[in-house]
Design a protein around this motif. Structure first.
Motif, short mmCIF file in Angstrom:
data_model
loop_
_atom_site.label_atom_id
_atom_site.label_comp_id
_atom_site.label_asym_id
_atom_site.label_seq_id
_atom_site.Cartn_x
_atom_site.Cartn_y
_atom_site.Cartn_z
N PRO A 102 63.93 57.56 38.97
CA PRO A 102 64.05 57.34 40.42
C PRO A 102 63.49 56.01 40.91
N LEU A 103 62.34 55.58 40.38
CA LEU A 103 61.77 54.31 40.83
C LEU A 103 62.64 53.14 40.37
N ARG A 104 63.12 53.19 39.14
CA ARG A 104 63.99 52.10 38.67
C ARG A 104 65.28 52.05 39.47
N LEU A 105 65.83 53.20 39.80
CA LEU A 105 67.04 53.22 40.62
C LEU A 105 66.75 52.65 42.01
N ARG A 106 65.58 52.95 42.55
CA ARG A 106 65.19 52.39 43.86
C ARG A 106 65.07 50.88 43.77
N ILE A 107 64.47 50.38 42.69
CA ILE A 107 64.34 48.94 42.48
C ILE A 107 65.71 48.28 42.43
N VAL A 108 66.61 48.88 41.66
CA VAL A 108 67.97 48.33 41.53
C VAL A 108 68.67 48.32 42.88
N THR A 109 68.49 49.39 43.64
CA THR A 109 69.09 49.47 44.97
C THR A 109 68.56 48.37 45.88
N LEU A 110 67.26 48.14 45.86
CA LEU A 110 66.67 47.07 46.66
C LEU A 110 67.16 45.70 46.22
N LEU A 111 67.24 45.50 44.90
CA LEU A 111 67.67 44.20 44.38
C LEU A 111 69.16 43.95 44.60
N ALA A 112 69.91 45.00 44.88
CA ALA A 112 71.33 44.82 45.21
C ALA A 112 71.47 44.16 46.58
N GLU A 113 70.43 44.28 47.40
CA GLU A 113 70.45 43.71 48.75
C GLU A 113 69.91 42.28 48.81
N GLU A 114 68.89 42.01 47.98
CA GLU A 114 68.28 40.67 47.99
C GLU A 114 67.39 40.47 46.77
N THR A 115 67.13 39.21 46.46
CA THR A 115 66.21 38.84 45.39
C THR A 115 64.79 39.01 45.92
N LEU A 116 63.96 39.73 45.17
CA LEU A 116 62.61 40.04 45.63
C LEU A 116 61.57 39.74 44.56
N CYS A 117 60.35 39.46 45.01
CA CYS A 117 59.25 39.29 44.07
C CYS A 117 58.52 40.63 43.93
N THR A 118 57.62 40.70 42.98
CA THR A 118 56.88 41.93 42.72
C THR A 118 56.15 42.41 43.97
N THR A 119 55.57 41.49 44.72
CA THR A 119 54.84 41.84 45.94
C THR A 119 55.75 42.57 46.92
N HIS A 120 56.97 42.05 47.10
CA HIS A 120 57.93 42.69 48.00
C HIS A 120 58.27 44.09 47.50
N LEU A 121 58.48 44.21 46.18
CA LEU A 121 58.86 45.50 45.61
C LEU A 121 57.73 46.53 45.73
N VAL A 122 56.48 46.07 45.60
CA VAL A 122 55.34 46.97 45.81
C VAL A 122 55.34 47.47 47.25
N GLU A 123 55.55 46.56 48.21
CA GLU A 123 55.59 46.94 49.62
C GLU A 123 56.72 47.92 49.92
N GLU A 124 57.89 47.67 49.34
CA GLU A 124 59.07 48.49 49.63
C GLU A 124 59.02 49.87 48.97
N THR A 125 58.44 49.94 47.79
CA THR A 125 58.46 51.20 47.03
C THR A 125 57.17 52.01 47.16
N GLY A 126 56.07 51.33 47.47
CA GLY A 126 54.79 52.01 47.50
C GLY A 126 54.20 52.26 46.12
N ALA A 127 54.86 51.75 45.09
CA ALA A 127 54.37 51.93 43.72
C ALA A 127 53.22 50.97 43.45
N ARG A 128 52.38 51.34 42.51
CA ARG A 128 51.30 50.43 42.10
C ARG A 128 51.91 49.27 41.32
#
Length: 102
Positions: free
Chosen positions: A16-42
């Motif tokens: 589920p988290l990897r699918l969420r990451i892929v979904t987010l990256l389908a919208e825009e290029t993001l850095c790890t900081t953005h992905l932490v903010e968007e997913t709430g993952a450590r």
């Protein structure tokens, strides 16, 4: 026509988290900081998932100063979608095929 689907890639995307990451990256290029903010993952957990996606060829990286940006590789997703489309077409073609029981 026998059709196979890339099961390794499906396993990678089944998390589920990897699918969420892929979904987010389908919208825009993001850095790890953005992905932490968007997913709430450590950050460490997210980095491990990004490594799996990178090794599977789903994402590519772009260093930018002290940050690393991640970009989805659309051809990989399109290839998987094409494999599923082939599988669906095979099922349509075989809809009237029925093997008799012994």
């Amino acid at each position: 026509m026998m059709t196979s689907v890339d099961t390794d890639l499906i396993r990678v995307l089944a998390d589920p988290l990897r699918l969420r990451i892929v979904t987010l990256l389908a919208e825009e290029t993001l850095c790890t900081t953005h992905l932490v903010e968007e997913t709430g993952a450590r950050q460490t957990n997210l980095s491990n998932h990004l490594r799996v996606l990178r090794e599977a060829g789903v994402v590519e990286t772009e260093p930018c100063g002290r940050f690393t940006y991640y970009r989805l590789k659309p051809d990989v997703i399109a290839s998987l979608a094409g494999q599923f489309a082939d599988l669906a077409e095979s099922a349509r073609t075989a809809a009237d095929n029925k093997r008799s029981c012994p």
